[in-house]
Design a protein around this motif. Structure first.
Motif, PDB file in Angstrom:
ATOM      1  N   GLY A  28      -2.505  -0.286   8.777  1.00 48.49           N
ATOM      2  CA  GLY A  28      -2.457  -1.081   7.556  1.00 48.49           C
ATOM      3  C   GLY A  28      -1.936  -0.335   6.346  1.00 48.49           C
ATOM      4  O   GLY A  28      -2.049  -0.834   5.221  1.00 48.49           O
ATOM      5  N   TRP A  29      -1.365   0.851   6.538  1.00 46.82           N
ATOM      6  CA  TRP A  29      -0.812   1.621   5.419  1.00 46.82           C
ATOM      7  C   TRP A  29       0.502   0.993   4.978  1.00 46.82           C
ATOM      8  O   TRP A  29       1.363   0.684   5.791  1.00 46.82           O
ATOM      9  N   ARG A  30       0.680   0.823   3.671  1.00 38.59           N
ATOM     10  CA  ARG A  30       1.898   0.225   3.142  1.00 38.59           C
ATOM     11  C   ARG A  30       3.094   1.119   3.436  1.00 38.59           C
ATOM     12  O   ARG A  30       3.131   2.291   3.031  1.00 38.59           O
ATOM     13  N   VAL A  34      14.433  -1.684   6.618  1.00 43.98           N
ATOM     14  CA  VAL A  34      14.278  -2.055   8.017  1.00 43.98           C
ATOM     15  C   VAL A  34      13.297  -3.195   8.161  1.00 43.98           C
ATOM     16  O   VAL A  34      13.489  -4.131   8.925  1.00 43.98           O
ATOM     17  N   ALA A  35      12.212  -3.127   7.385  1.00 40.55           N
ATOM     18  CA  ALA A  35      11.221  -4.195   7.447  1.00 40.55           C
ATOM     19  C   ALA A  35      11.832  -5.521   7.023  1.00 40.55           C
ATOM     20  O   ALA A  35      11.585  -6.564   7.630  1.00 40.55           O
ATOM     21  N   ALA A  36      12.656  -5.488   5.979  1.00 36.01           N
ATOM     22  CA  ALA A  36      13.306  -6.714   5.527  1.00 36.01           C
ATOM     23  C   ALA A  36      14.280  -7.225   6.551  1.00 36.01           C
ATOM     24  O   ALA A  36      14.435  -8.428   6.758  1.00 36.01           O
ATOM     25  N   GLY A  37      14.955  -6.297   7.244  1.00 41.06           N
ATOM     26  CA  GLY A  37      15.967  -6.693   8.204  1.00 41.06           C
ATOM     27  C   GLY A  37      15.423  -7.472   9.374  1.00 41.06           C
ATOM     28  O   GLY A  37      16.173  -8.165  10.060  1.00 41.06           O
ATOM     29  N   LYS A  97       4.964   2.834   0.402  1.00 42.59           N
ATOM     30  CA  LYS A  97       4.226   3.925  -0.242  1.00 42.59           C
ATOM     31  C   LYS A  97       4.190   5.165   0.635  1.00 42.59           C
ATOM     32  O   LYS A  97       4.344   6.290   0.151  1.00 42.59           O
ATOM     33  N   VAL A  98       3.977   4.973   1.943  1.00 41.08           N
ATOM     34  CA  VAL A  98       3.947   6.120   2.855  1.00 41.08           C
ATOM     35  C   VAL A  98       5.305   6.808   2.884  1.00 41.08           C
ATOM     36  O   VAL A  98       5.408   8.032   2.852  1.00 41.08           O
ATOM     37  N   VAL A 150       8.285   5.501  11.991  1.00 43.70           N
ATOM     38  CA  VAL A 150       6.895   5.968  12.003  1.00 43.70           C
ATOM     39  C   VAL A 150       6.072   5.252  10.943  1.00 43.70           C
ATOM     40  O   VAL A 150       4.936   4.833  11.204  1.00 43.70           O
ATOM     41  N   VAL A 151       6.617   5.106   9.736  1.00 42.35           N
ATOM     42  CA  VAL A 151       5.832   4.466   8.687  1.00 42.35           C
ATOM     43  C   VAL A 151       5.598   2.989   9.001  1.00 42.35           C
ATOM     44  O   VAL A 151       4.541   2.437   8.675  1.00 42.35           O
ATOM     45  N   LEU A 152       6.560   2.333   9.655  1.00 43.28           N
ATOM     46  CA  LEU A 152       6.336   0.952  10.069  1.00 43.28           C
ATOM     47  C   LEU A 152       5.266   0.882  11.158  1.00 43.28           C
ATOM     48  O   LEU A 152       4.445  -0.044  11.184  1.00 43.28           O
ATOM     49  N   TYR A 153       5.274   1.854  12.044  1.00 41.76           N
ATOM     50  CA  TYR A 153       4.247   1.925  13.084  1.00 41.76           C
ATOM     51  C   TYR A 153       2.870   2.127  12.462  1.00 41.76           C
ATOM     52  O   TYR A 153       1.888   1.470  12.846  1.00 41.76           O
ATOM     53  N   LEU A 154       2.765   3.025  11.467  1.00 38.64           N
ATOM     54  CA  LEU A 154       1.493   3.259  10.784  1.00 38.64           C
ATOM     55  C   LEU A 154       1.040   2.013  10.015  1.00 38.64           C
ATOM     56  O   LEU A 154      -0.161   1.730   9.924  1.00 38.64           O
TER      57      LEU A 154
END
Length: 210
Positions: free
Chosen positions: A157-159, A7-10, A162-163, A148-152
């Motif tokens: 600043g959590w990768r 999703v981040a890449a998209g 990894k999360v 959620v992990v993208l929000y965190l």
């Protein structure tokens, strides 16, 4: 289903799709994923993300995967709206709804006389990966944990990768309470196959649609 890196890449590029193209893609992509999920379920396997949580609920309580998956995703749409916008949220809601519907409908018209758990892990992982790629490329997602992990990542600043890996690991380990270690090991294999399909085919600079 581990989807955060994809999703981040998209988010790198947003080709325009017409409505009928989005409808066709979301229907096809979720149908592929649904078939993979049905294979996982038939073999007693599970995966990561909200689909993995839905499998745990299904195995522990007998509640259908379809209902569990739809319900588990409900709290995450607020994160999706804030992180990715209204269009992404609406498409994700549609994709989750279609996947819930297809995982309920497919077993009524499809039955396996015999399906090796190892083969289910590999083929199911490939089908889920291919289907998720289609969904991602049309500006949607199939689960809440990746949002959620993208929000965190943005707030703390959590990768994200990894999360997501930690969360998926905890979900798969949770299966030890409802199934045996051999099926947990095969579930890990299926998750690896799925994530390899995403990692190899969904990179910045390639065709993306979010």
């Amino acid at each position: 289903m581990s989807t955060a890196p994809a999703v981040a890449a998209g988010a790198m590029g947003v080709p325009h799709h017409r409505l009928h193209e989005d409808v066709q893609a979301l229907t096809t992509g979720t149908l592929f994923v649904a078939l993979g999920v049905v294979m996982f379920g038939h073999a007693g396997l599970l995966t990561g993300g909200t689909a993995g949580i839905a499998f745990l609920i299904h195995y522990a309580t007998g509640l259908s995967f379809s209902l569990a998956f739809f319900a588990v995703n409900l709290p995450f749409y607020v994160f999706a709206w804030r992180r990715m916008g209204l269009a992404f949220t609406l498409k994700t809601f549609a994709a989750v709804g279609l996947l819930s519907l297809f995982t309920w409908v497919l077993p009524q018209g499809l039955a396996f006389g015999y399906l090796s758990p190892a083969l289910a892990a590999v083929l199911g992982g490939l089908l889920c990966g291919a289907g998720m790629l289609i969904v991602f490329r049309h500006g949607a997602s199939l689960g809440g944990l990746n949002i959620v992990v993208l929000y965190l990542q943005d707030r703390l600043g959590w990768r994200a990768g990894k999360v997501q890996m930690v969360m998926d690991g905890l979900i798969v380990l949770g299966a030890l309470w409802v199934t045996d270690w051999q099926r947990v090991a095969l579930s890990v294999l299926g998750a690896v196959v799925l994530n390899l399909a995403l990692a190899i085919n969904h990179r910045p600079g390639r065709y993306m649609a979010m």
